[in-house]
Design a protein around this motif. Structure first.
Motif, PDB file in Angstrom:
ATOM      1  N   MET A  31      -2.270  -9.182 -10.021  1.00 29.91           N
ATOM      2  CA  MET A  31      -3.689  -9.447  -9.610  1.00 29.91           C
ATOM      3  C   MET A  31      -4.617  -9.596 -11.210  1.00 29.91           C
ATOM      4  N   ASP A  32      -5.754 -10.102 -11.093  1.00 29.44           N
ATOM      5  CA  ASP A  32      -6.283  -9.959 -12.447  1.00 29.44           C
ATOM      6  C   ASP A  32      -6.406  -8.698 -13.070  1.00 29.44           C
ATOM      7  N   THR A  33      -6.239  -8.625 -14.340  1.00 25.51           N
ATOM      8  CA  THR A  33      -6.265  -7.335 -15.328  1.00 25.51           C
ATOM      9  C   THR A  33      -4.976  -6.611 -14.953  1.00 25.51           C
ATOM     10  N   SER A  34      -3.960  -7.123 -14.278  1.00 31.45           N
ATOM     11  CA  SER A  34      -2.862  -6.203 -13.953  1.00 31.45           C
ATOM     12  C   SER A  34      -2.065  -6.067 -15.274  1.00 31.45           C
ATOM     13  N   GLY A  35      -2.296  -7.006 -16.299  1.00 31.07           N
ATOM     14  CA  GLY A  35      -1.560  -6.819 -17.732  1.00 31.07           C
ATOM     15  C   GLY A  35      -0.604  -8.034 -18.197  1.00 31.07           C
ATOM     16  N   LYS A  36      -0.748  -9.029 -17.612  1.00 34.93           N
ATOM     17  CA  LYS A  36       0.125  -9.971 -18.061  1.00 34.93           C
ATOM     18  C   LYS A  36       0.139 -10.385 -19.392  1.00 34.93           C
ATOM     19  N   GLY A  37      -1.127 -10.320 -19.785  1.00 32.54           N
ATOM     20  CA  GLY A  37      -1.322 -10.600 -21.510  1.00 32.54           C
ATOM     21  C   GLY A  37      -0.799  -9.590 -22.089  1.00 32.54           C
ATOM     22  N   GLY A  38      -0.913  -8.185 -21.764  1.00 35.99           N
ATOM     23  CA  GLY A  38      -0.515  -7.021 -22.376  1.00 35.99           C
ATOM     24  C   GLY A  38       0.950  -6.956 -22.428  1.00 35.99           C
ATOM     25  N   VAL A  39       1.632  -7.308 -21.471  1.00 39.21           N
ATOM     26  CA  VAL A  39       3.394  -7.631 -21.563  1.00 39.21           C
ATOM     27  C   VAL A  39       3.708  -8.475 -22.507  1.00 39.21           C
ATOM     28  N   LEU A  40       2.782  -9.593 -22.585  1.00 38.32           N
ATOM     29  CA  LEU A  40       3.194 -10.543 -23.491  1.00 38.32           C
ATOM     30  C   LEU A  40       3.172 -10.034 -24.873  1.00 38.32           C
ATOM     31  N   ASP A  58      -0.699   0.644 -13.025  1.00 39.17           N
ATOM     32  CA  ASP A  58      -1.954   1.443 -13.331  1.00 39.17           C
ATOM     33  C   ASP A  58      -1.768   1.743 -14.786  1.00 39.17           C
ATOM     34  N   HIS A  59      -0.800   2.372 -15.176  1.00 39.27           N
ATOM     35  CA  HIS A  59      -0.204   3.084 -16.520  1.00 39.27           C
ATOM     36  C   HIS A  59       0.189   1.543 -17.402  1.00 39.27           C
ATOM     37  N   LYS A  60      -0.669   1.462 -18.405  1.00 39.64           N
ATOM     38  CA  LYS A  60       0.012   0.228 -19.132  1.00 39.64           C
ATOM     39  C   LYS A  60       0.963   0.334 -19.818  1.00 39.64           C
ATOM     40  N   TRP A  61       1.205   1.691 -20.321  1.00 36.70           N
ATOM     41  CA  TRP A  61       2.480   2.064 -21.257  1.00 36.70           C
ATOM     42  C   TRP A  61       3.684   2.013 -20.474  1.00 36.70           C
ATOM     43  N   TYR A  62       3.503   2.335 -19.139  1.00 30.07           N
ATOM     44  CA  TYR A  62       4.728   2.321 -18.237  1.00 30.07           C
ATOM     45  C   TYR A  62       5.058   0.991 -18.031  1.00 30.07           C
ATOM     46  N   ARG A  63       4.137   0.125 -17.658  1.00 27.88           N
ATOM     47  CA  ARG A  63       4.120  -1.162 -17.251  1.00 27.88           C
ATOM     48  C   ARG A  63       5.127  -1.918 -18.553  1.00 27.88           C
ATOM     49  N   ASN A  64       4.444  -1.773 -19.609  1.00 27.11           N
ATOM     50  CA  ASN A  64       5.237  -2.452 -20.821  1.00 27.11           C
ATOM     51  C   ASN A  64       6.406  -1.715 -20.946  1.00 27.11           C
ATOM     52  N   LEU A  65       6.739  -0.681 -20.786  1.00 28.10           N
ATOM     53  CA  LEU A  65       8.079  -0.003 -21.150  1.00 28.10           C
ATOM     54  C   LEU A  65       9.070  -0.745 -19.873  1.00 28.10           C
ATOM     55  N   SER A 108       0.652  -1.262   0.177  1.00 27.84           N
ATOM     56  CA  SER A 108      -0.060   0.121   0.059  1.00 27.84           C
ATOM     57  C   SER A 108       0.850   1.224   0.108  1.00 27.84           C
ATOM     58  N   ALA A 109       2.109   1.162   0.463  1.00 32.34           N
ATOM     59  CA  ALA A 109       2.995   2.290   0.282  1.00 32.34           C
ATOM     60  C   ALA A 109       3.625   2.550  -0.929  1.00 32.34           C
ATOM     61  N   LEU A 110       3.400   1.505  -1.943  1.00 29.89           N
ATOM     62  CA  LEU A 110       4.118   1.608  -3.484  1.00 29.89           C
ATOM     63  C   LEU A 110       2.949   2.214  -4.121  1.00 29.89           C
ATOM     64  N   ASP A 111       3.247   3.305  -4.710  1.00 27.84           N
ATOM     65  CA  ASP A 111       2.202   3.796  -5.635  1.00 27.84           C
ATOM     66  C   ASP A 111       2.187   3.203  -7.007  1.00 27.84           C
ATOM     67  N   SER A 112       1.076   2.396  -7.318  1.00 28.12           N
ATOM     68  CA  SER A 112       0.646   1.608  -8.438  1.00 28.12           C
ATOM     69  C   SER A 112       0.525   2.595  -9.779  1.00 28.12           C
ATOM     70  N   GLY A 113       0.275   3.842  -9.486  1.00 31.29           N
ATOM     71  CA  GLY A 113       0.073   4.924 -10.503  1.00 31.29           C
ATOM     72  C   GLY A 113       1.558   5.623 -10.805  1.00 31.29           C
ATOM     73  N   SER A 148      -4.018  -0.833  -8.395  1.00 34.93           N
ATOM     74  CA  SER A 148      -4.759  -0.456  -7.204  1.00 34.93           C
ATOM     75  C   SER A 148      -6.104  -1.288  -7.428  1.00 34.93           C
ATOM     76  N   ALA A 149      -6.701  -1.590  -6.344  1.00 37.33           N
ATOM     77  CA  ALA A 149      -7.977  -2.083  -6.539  1.00 37.33           C
ATOM     78  C   ALA A 149      -8.981  -1.422  -7.399  1.00 37.33           C
ATOM     79  N   GLU A 150      -8.780  -0.112  -7.319  1.00 37.51           N
ATOM     80  CA  GLU A 150      -9.860   0.852  -8.179  1.00 37.51           C
ATOM     81  C   GLU A 150      -9.373   0.501  -9.692  1.00 37.51           C
TER      82      GLU A 150
END
Lengths: 282, 282
Positions: free
Chosen positions: B72-81, B237-244, B16-21, B178-180
């Protein structure tokens, strides 16, 4: 270009009469060809994802697509994987490269390892070499008794009919190059230290058997060119045309399969309400 | 951005201390982020091909790279692939999606199916979910006795040490949302009929256990965050950041592995002469 431009007609096959440097059905140059392949990318991705979705949702009768790539060394099987198959989501693709059979594989029927590699529902499977090696190098190098080789053509046809019955649409491509193109590509590998790992002196020994391989291909193409699983001969002296042609074959085949986004098997509004009215989680 | 921006420090973990955004180490916006990932593509491809070449040439001690994707579900494992792993040649990649274990798998130790899926030499393996499920859903849903779950952390550390000894460099990524964000993404799936196939009402049941899952992640991250196989927490939370970010992790790791084009183990000039002086083939 359409699949019809590449479809091998039934009957005897004379590869020397098929121009490996031609670009049937396409008038443009290399730049236009590369552009045309890129333009196919989004639609290929969309169709692939629909097929995959059908597989996940367990609808569409568990369909899959199998692309069989055959061709002499340097004909560009790897290039097709990279440039054409690489256009779609790698999650939806399963690639099998068939090398010299292992001891365990040799103890089974030649189709044993092939069956195990058939694509799961929703997938695009790609065979980089395949069961056809068993009637190509198998025939040229006499790796099995002649009678057994002869029986394999019918066994292949029966196997491919069975695969179609199980929902697997098969596209068989022979990447057709000239002996001179192979020579140039082997020399290019020698000229570039970054490509030395792709070169094997045994490839030159195999090349000396070129006419025998062409004959083995002609026999295999003629005897397994069925309605169920037809052969496409793809002129492959031009890499860009080869990549585009196979993109087009995939595209037409997927369009004909016409995979559909699966419908929800749950109440969408009910699920929406669950999410909108939930107690705060954090 | 560098791997250090994402590296989880040793010690207790408070997600919770790590900002997912957040977008640590990167100042640009979405457009710049997508551009930066594209710019990595050619170098990633080159490094991947070198690693693959080492594998084919049987040098480099049979090294491989394994990317473990958890989230978690929807976190984007498929998007990274699709967007990051999809940048390199699919021939060099082997992707395993771990679903609910089969009856056969359940009859073995939880690492049995994982071992079988380790990448071959020269490959980039990707685990879409992994052995960590056995201490995540395994813990939350009490799928094994508590004592057994407790023992699994050490078993995982021993297994990953063993894998590194066998030449497999492991990158473990937790895609942190985040849960949101999950709620928004689940609602978006409901809003788009083309995404209904990705939605499962059971995902909403699982979501109600969000705090328990976060706790299970925190325990797993702390107890398996080793020097041998460190964890990276990727704000997603930002898909583009996750992929990068994952592109950057792959890039840095491959650079550090420093795969080399294998040298020829044959006489290049001799092979060139064979090709230049051969008798005509056709």
């Amino acid at each position: 270009m359409t699949a019809a431009d590449l479809r091998l007609p039934p009957g005897p096959v004379d590869l020397s009469a098929l121009d490996s440097g031609a670009t049937p059905g396409f008038d443009g140059d290399k730049k236009a060809g590369k552009g045309a392949l890129m333009a196919l990318g989004d639609e290929l991705s969309d169709l692939q994802e629909r097929l995959y979705a059908e597989g996940v949702a367990d609808v569409g009768h568990g369909r899959a697509l199998l692309l069989v790539l055959q061709g002499m060394d340097t004909s560009g099987k790897g290039g097709v994987l990279r440039h054409t198959v690489g256009l779609v989501d790698p999650q939806g693709v399963s690639i099998h490269s068939f090398k010299r059979p292992t001891e365990e594989e040799l103890q089974h029927d030649f189709l044993w390892r092939i069956r195990k590699a058939l694509p799961d529902k929703g997938r695009i499977g790609v065979f980089d070499r395949s069961h056809y090696e068993d009637v190509l190098i198998g025939r040229v190098r006499e790796l099995a008794p002649k009678k057994e080789i002869e029986e394999r053509y019918d066994a292949i046809n029966a196997f491919e009919t069975e695969a179609l019955g199980a929902g697997i649409t098969i596209i068989k491509c022979m990447l057709h190059i000239s002996a001179e193109t192979q020579r140039e590509r082997l020399l290019a590998r020698l000229d570039d230290p970054q490509k030395h790992w792709k070169f094997n002196p045994a490839d030159v020994d195999e090349r000396a058997l070129w006419p025998k391989y062409q004959e083995a291909y002609e026999i295999a193409l003629e005897r397994t060119n069925t309605e169920v699983a037809p052969w496409y001969v793809v002129p492959s002296d031009h890499k860009w045309y080869r990549n585009l042609a196979i993109g087009q074959l995939l595209h037409e085949t997927l369009l004909a399969m016409n995979p559909q986004w699966p419908a929800a098997d749950f109440d969408v509004e009910e699920q929406r309400q669950r999410l909108l009215t939930e107690v705060p989680l954090q």
